[in-house]
Enzyme design. Structure first.
Site, PDB file in Angstrom:
ATOM      1  CB  CYS A  68      67.664   8.461-117.909  1.00  0.00           C
ATOM      2  SG  CYS A  68      69.351   9.003-117.555  1.00  0.00           S
TER       3      CYS A  68
ATOM      4  CE  LYS B 235      69.591   4.133-117.398  1.00  0.00           C
ATOM      5  NZ  LYS B 235      70.606   5.208-117.375  1.00  0.00           N
TER       6      LYS B 235
ATOM      7  CG  HIS C  46      69.882  31.724-122.284  1.00  0.00           C
ATOM      8  ND1 HIS C  46      69.071  31.124-121.351  1.00  0.00           N
ATOM      9  CD2 HIS C  46      69.043  32.339-123.172  1.00  0.00           C
ATOM     10  CE1 HIS C  46      67.801  31.344-121.658  1.00  0.00           C
ATOM     11  NE2 HIS C  46      67.757  32.086-122.759  1.00  0.00           N
TER      12      HIS C  46
ATOM     13  CG  ASP D  32      69.131   7.590-122.505  1.00  0.00           C
ATOM     14  OD1 ASP D  32      70.277   7.773-122.951  1.00  0.00           O
ATOM     15  OD2 ASP D  32      68.912   7.283-121.305  1.00  0.00           O
ATOM     16  CG  HIS D  33      70.641  11.449-122.434  1.00  0.00           C
ATOM     17  ND1 HIS D  33      71.988  11.432-122.138  1.00  0.00           N
ATOM     18  CD2 HIS D  33      70.025  10.713-121.467  1.00  0.00           C
ATOM     19  CE1 HIS D  33      72.189  10.726-121.041  1.00  0.00           C
ATOM     20  NE2 HIS D  33      71.013  10.269-120.613  1.00  0.00           N
TER      21      HIS D  33
END
Length: 478
Positions: free
Chosen positions: A18, A66, A189, A251-252
């Site tokens: 965020c 936000k 991984h 944002d993502h």
């Protein structure tokens, strides 16, 4: 927006969490330049954003919802988990991801806080913006489709609940939901394993559970889309739609159980790839742009729209030439935009600084100093699900991409700086708690694991801090 505007097919966040992501978007600078290392550390409150510049140049401005791009926010757990990511322990920091159905089949206002924010924006358009003689810029920040808090997980709980109502869930085509493939835990991984474990995703999940999590996430996206629809309708009703540019992004992303994870904090597509759509006057309709772009491009784009001179120190490039299909040479006084985008991550749920370079069909991911952790290379054309690391198969490609990455950022040095920052921040926090330290650290989001062996985990932290304490001792003696 897709029908009447332009879609960027390869848009990325500059940091898949965020606050650091939003700091990049509001500043136009890469994360290693803003030094927004985690959700607690963003921009200074008085940082001059693109909106500040637009206001200075005569725009009427308004922000609703936000923001989350300045320092000092998010939970104590969130920042302590980021600071201690190099400690030699493994603790679950989230509740197990789950779904929850709420309300009835006619209930469409599920995320009420976002709906109230949307209502404020709609009213502002209808009651104020419609009467302006100057141009305006409105920012609306929504929480959705972020997962909801999970109080069932106990004190200091995180957000691992995918929640919606039957109204939205019935819009999802279950048949079309793809169940992601997972490697075995032993084949993961090492950084992925750490992320999966701390996100409480290493247990058994049925296909039905995974399908439901993804379905509920899509339903949450549908509710978000309805809020965007309210804004577009308000602009249409007031006659402003034809002279207003609308930009929609995030944002993502959300992994939604891809790579045995939910949430973000990963360079895989589900987390680092973001939607980016633009609609309005001068924007080509039904255009799909394949160029790689990222959120730092928002800053110069907004200034370009407002015809404000763009600072030369920005990491991003204006999207206007791509929206108008101008030649690259017209794009910027700095020359054509690069053929790559950069994303980096330094926060919680990942036990290393991570750097991602996306260019052409390749995605190169490297960690820490570039050698202590195995890098990854994915051919997104042949392997869109990012299941096969071909770094060893194509060493020349991996080397050349690493060279480009080094030309952008001295990433081993940045990683070292973040490690030092984490230790110093943790020491200051520990000292501020005094005798309460043991109790406070035991009852953060990882409390279910920590309380099983308090001494073991405190000792691990003491060992991690040992080098710093020794240096401090030398300093004191001097």
């Amino acid at each position: 927006m897709k029908r009447h505007g332009t879609v960027f097919l390869n848009a990325y966040t500059n940091s898949p969490i965020c606050c650091p992501s939003r700091a990049a978007m509001w500043s136009g600078l890469f994360t290693h330049l803003t030094e927004s290392w985690n959700n607690f550390k963003g921009l200074d409150p008085d940082y001059v954003t693109w909106m500040d510049l637009m206001e200075k140049h005569g725009y009427r401005t308004q922000k609703f919802g936000k923001l989350d791009f300045t320092s000092g926010h998010h939970s104590v757990s969130n920042r302590v988990e980021a600071w201690t990511r190099d400690v030699n322990f493994l603790l679950r920091q989230e509740g197990r991801p789950m779904v929850k159905l709420t309300g009835h089949r006619k209930q469409f206002r599920v995320m009420e806080k976002d709906w109230q924010t949307t209502d404020k924006a709609v009213n502002w358009i209808k009651e104020e913006a419609v009467n302006f003689t100057q141009p305006f810029v409105l920012y609306l920040g929504l929480n959705l489709p972020h997962p909801y808090p999970s109080p069932y997980a106990g004190e200091n709980f995180g957000s691992s609940t995918f929640l919606t109502s039957p109204y939205w869930l019935k819009k999802v085509n279950y048949e079309a939901i793809k169940i992601p493939k997972w490697p075995s835990l032993s084949e993961m991984h090492p950084v992925d394993y750490y992320s999966s474990y701390t996100k409480n995703c290493t247990g058994e999940f049925t296909k039905e559970e995974v399908r439901n999590i993804r379905a509920f996430y899509y339903a949450m996206c549908a509710e978000t889309d309805a809020m965007l629809g309210e804004i577009i309708s308000a602009l249409r009703d007031t006659g402003l739609l034809g002279k207003t540019i609308i930009i929609f992004t995030a944002d993502h992303g959300e992994l939604a159980m891809e790579h045995r994870q939910f949430y973000k904090m990963s360079m895989y597509e589900g987390s680092s790839h973001v939607p980016l759509l633009v609609m309005g006057p001068g924007v080509r309709e039904q255009q799909q742009v394949p160029n790689v772009v990222s959120l730092v491009d928002i800053y110069p784009t907004m200034l370009d729209i407002a015809r404000i001179p763009v600072p030369q120190n920005l990491s991003g490039y204006s999207l206007i030439p791509l929206l108008h299909e101008k030649s690259e040479n017209e794009a910027s006084p700095r020359g054509p935009r690069p053929s790559w985008v950069l994303s980096e991550f330094h926060g919680c749920n990942v036990n290393s600084s991570v750097y991602m370079l996306r260019t052409g069909k390749w995605k190169y991911i490297t960690y820490s100093d570039g050698s202590s952790v195995l890098p990854q290379l994915f051919d997104l054309t042949a392997d869109p699900d990012e299941l096969t690391n071909v770094a060893i198969k194509f060493p020349v490609t991996a080397y050349s991409l690493d060279k480009i990455l080094h030309s952008i950022v001295n990433y081993p040095k940045v990683s070292s700086s973040v490690q030092e920052y984490n230790k110093q921040q943790f020491i200051s926090w520990k000292q501020s708690l005094g005798q309460n330290y043991s109790n406070v650290i035991a009852n953060l989001r990882w409390h279910q694991d920590w309380l099983k062996d308090r001494k073991k985990y405190e000792n691990a932290i003491d060992k991690w801090l040992g080098d710093v304490d020794a240096l401090l001792g030398i300093h004191y003696r001097c």
